[in-house]
Design an enzyme around this catalytic site. Structure first.
Site, PDB file in Angstrom:
ATOM      1  N   GLU A 519       0.827  -1.205   0.000  1.00  0.00           N
ATOM      2  CA  GLU A 519       0.000   0.000   0.000  1.00  0.00           C
ATOM      3  C   GLU A 519       0.862   1.257   0.000  1.00  0.00           C
ATOM      4  OE1 GLU A 519      -2.944  -0.215  -0.825  1.00  0.00           O
ATOM      5  OE2 GLU A 519      -3.179  -2.377  -0.501  1.00  0.00           O
ATOM      6  N   HIS A 525       3.486   6.456  -5.243  1.00  0.00           N
ATOM      7  CA  HIS A 525       3.027   6.812  -6.589  1.00  0.00           C
ATOM      8  C   HIS A 525       2.188   8.097  -6.523  1.00  0.00           C
ATOM      9  CE1 HIS A 525       1.171   4.971 -10.548  1.00  0.00           C
ATOM     10  NE2 HIS A 525       2.024   5.919 -10.802  1.00  0.00           N
TER      11      HIS A 525
END
Ligand SMILES: [Zn+2]
Length: 736
Positions: A519, A525
């Site tokens: 996660e 990202h």
């Protein structure tokens, strides 16, 4: 290298339900409801949501007002007398809908991880309206004419590469939303979208209730023999939370197999837990999801037909890296034989121990998938798998989950593992902030700083399981990065780890460790995004790319320098003994047969549902269809049921992975292939990390993604590294 015992499959949710917009700086508060905290931009750092001020009653008026405001803005763009330009049309759309985006992002987060009856009611009421709202934008003919004009002239407009990409994405979104359909088809599409949106909200509500109701209660702890003290205390605490003091409660995770199965010695308890899990949403009561999902499948097939596609998977994959269902299915079916062979070899090892234990085949009263499926005829049943896999780990590899768990203290894994690895690779640092309001006391907030000390992002972590939280783990954002809007990312990770009893340390499993790294890969990202436009920000990429950064980040959990830094005994702080580390390494890919097989079962089931032609979607034999689909793909192995059965497969019915669950495998290919680039170039270095950050993590959806990957890797992705990493193929001999 250590390897994860199971493939971690988690949900990364971009906010899909609302308009193509994002928060921006200034806002005017309408006079109607000045006290609503959503009506103006948050004054907190990073425009973080003011959870200390937000009340349940604030969401609905803000969502409605937000839709109204956006439609006014969109109307102005569509009716603009000036000729269409990139700025007055596409950029103007990017700037519209700030209020709606602000409230929708928080609403989505809260209804997923901390919901209640009031919020669920709002969700049911607003879901169809939000679908209608989206259609009011994407089926606006005047607006589309302007977008098309900008699109047609894009090569001569002197646009930079990102702006051109933005135009192309908008154009594609309009076309794929029905802008070019005939009026009658558009009318039908609007009705379908409204109903689909309601149904997915209904599915979520039912599944949450079904999962809660399927928890198993025990009057005494004898039935739970084998569970360690901390897990027993957590089970007692879970009962207490439901006002069942003095009992023990096993609550369900979203997957078919349950973590508690590892340790439960009593076979009937294992069978009960398995049965509770597999039929949680098929009990013929109010929480039964089967009629909801077959209607969803039918509407999706009709939707695809309106667009000229044979089935929903074709429509959906046209916009993904894989492009066609055939390519995605082939990647999976090619892997079925090796995966099943490995699962069977794992079963054979377990059989020996099980027989010595006196385990015999018993015809349990379970009707799911066992009739007619591939059964080796041994003593084992699916509810024995986890337990005996753990016994093999203990006896053959001398690995004990409880012993290992002593070295995984949640906070240390987070700070000295997850954050530490991100610092080594990307130079970022973290500072916990106690002054930012949260929506639930277990939630923690960290400010993230770049190498030069500048402030980069906020990161929220919400790791513990709750009855009012959806199952699984996911990442999303409260605020997206955009230089156009001047916003920095505010991202969050959610998990479902067992909450320790009060006063006990939060020790987590090795799977949980991998989930945290996974996660956080999504979080990176989102946080490293360095783009101009909100539509192209961070994780707003195709499903079969979005799981690449997250799965890639899992690799660093096992990097020796990282592992040594976080795997320390929770009481003594001593590092994990070298001998234990060696034993974990020796266990190697044990368990990958199971993990790959249960994943392939679910992913192929997803494809089976979404490659159905419209005429075959209306059915009342969900279980029988499931069995026949698994058989068709030769993945009907009785001992390894799919990771999710149809009736509780939230990924495909409510969280955006319809016809896309294959994406975890697709991106796992990228994950291992990219990791081999690191291996070939000196491993975990700051330089390599920076290169990955610059070329992949910061790019969002601002470029064509296969080109992004090729530029980083130097060639197209190869499947070899994945096969080697999972023990499905031997590693080539080292070159001298
Ligand atoms: Zn993920």
């Amino acid at each position: 290298m250590l390897r994860p015992r199971t493939l971690i499959v988690a949900v990364a949710l971009a906010l899909a339900a609302c308009a193509p917009a994002s928060p921006k700086k200034s806002a005017t508060a309408p006079a109607a409801a000045p006290a609503n905290p959503f009506f103006s931009a948050s004054t907190l750092p990073f425009e973080a949501p003011p959870f200390d001020k937000i009340k349940d009653g604030d969401f609905q008026p803000a969502i409605e007002e937000g839709m109204k405001q956006q439609l006014v803005a969109i109307g102005k763009i569509a009716d603009n007398p000036e000729p269409p330009t990139f700025d007055n049309t596409v950029v103007a759309m990017e700037r519209s809908g700030e209020l709606l985006a602000r409230v929708s992002k928080v609403f989505f987060a809260i209804t997923q991880s901390n919901t209640n009856d009031t919020l669920q009611k709002v969700q049911r009421e607003e879901a169809p309206k939000q679908a209608e709202h989206r259609d009011a934008i994407y089926l606006n003919a005047k607006l589309f004419a302007r977008v098309k004009a900008v699109y047609d002239g894009r090569d001569k407009a002197g646009l930079d590469a990102e702006s051109k990409r933005l135009v192309e994405r908008y154009y594609s979104n309009f076309v794929r939303s029905g802008a070019q359909l005939a009026a009658a088809d558009q009318a039908q599409l609007r009705e379908i979208n409204k109903e689909l949106s309601s149904l997915s909200s209904t599915f979520r509500t039912k599944l949450l209730a079904a999962t809660k109701a399927a928890a198993l209660e025990f009057d005494n702890a004898d039935a739970l023999a084998g569970m360690n003290e901390a897990d027993l205390a957590a089970a007692a605490e879970a009962a207490k939370e439901r006002k069942r003091d003095g009992k023990w409660l096993l609550t369900l995770q979203n997957t078919t197999q349950q973590p508690a199965q590892d340790s439960l010695k009593v076979r009937t308890t294992r069978a009960k837990l398995f049965e509770a899990s597999v039929d949680r949403a098929e009990r013929g009561d109010d929480n039964d999801t089967r009629t909801t999902i077959t209607r969803i499948a039918e509407l999706r097939a009709i939707r695809a037909r309106l667009f000229g596609f044979k089935n929903y998977a074709q429509y959906s994959l046209e916009d993904q890296m894989a492009k066609t269902p055939a390519r995605a299915i082939k990647l999976m079916t090619d892997m079925v034989p090796a995966s099943l062979a490995k699962a069977r070899s794992e079963a054979r090892e377990m059989e020996k121990i099980a027989r010595a234990d006196g385990v015999k085949y018993k015809p349990w009263d379970l009707d799911f998938y066992i009739p007619g499926s591939q059964d080796d005829g041994g003593a084992l049943r699916p509810w024995d798998w986890q337990y005996y896999a753990e016994q093999v780990r203990k006896q053959k590899y001398k690995i004990d989950g409880d012993e290992i768990g002593q070295y995984f203290l949640l906070d240390r894994v987070l700070q000295d593992g997850v954050f530490f690895a991100a610092n080594k690779l990307y130079g970022i640092t973290f500072k916990e902030r106690h002054d930012i309001p949260v929506y639930q006391p277990d939630v923690r907030v960290f400010e993230v700083f770049d190498q030069d000390g500048s402030s980069l992002a906020l990161f929220y972590a919400d790791y513990f399981k709750r009855d009012n939280k959806a199952g699984g783990a996911w990442m999303s954002t409260f605020v997206d990065q955009s230089t156009l809007l001047g916003t920095k990312p505010v991202v969050y990770n959610v998990g479902n780890f067992t909450k320790p009893a009060p006063g006990k340390p939060a020790l987590i499993s090795r799977d949980d460790v991998i989930t945290m790294f996974h996660e956080f890969g999504h979080a990176l990202h989102g946080m490293f995004s360095s783009v101009k436009y909100p539509l192209l920000t961070g994780t707003s990429v195709p499903r079969d790319f979005v799981e690449f950064p997250s799965q890639f980040n899992e690799h660093w959990a096992d990097e020796p320098s990282v592992f040594a830094n976080y795997a320390k005994h929770y009481q003594t702080g001593e590092p994990m003994p070298e001998a234990l580390v060696e034993r974990i390494k020796a266990a190697g890919t044990y368990g990958q047969g199971f993990a790959t097989t249960e994943y392939l079962g679910a992913a192929l089931l997803d494809m089976a549902w979404h490659t159905l032609p419209e005429s075959m979607t209306r059915r009342n034999d969900v279980g029988a269809f499931e069995r026949s689909a698994l058989k068709k793909y030769h993945i009907d192995y009785a001992l390894v049921p799919p990771r999710y059965r149809t009736s509780y497969f939230a990924h495909i019915w409510s969280t955006g992975y319809a016809a896309s669950y294959y994406a975890y495998l697709w991106t796992a290919v990228l994950r291992d292939d990219a990791f081999y680039w690191f291996k070939e170039h000196g491993g975990m270095t700051r330089e390599n990390g920076q290169r990955f950050r610059d070329m992949v993590l910061s790019r969002g959806n601002s470029e064509e993604l296969d080109a992004v990957y090729r530029a980083f890797r130097g060639h197209d992705p190869s499947v070899e590294p994945l096969l080697i990493e999972r023990g499905l193929k031997a590693a080539p001999a080292a070159k001298k």
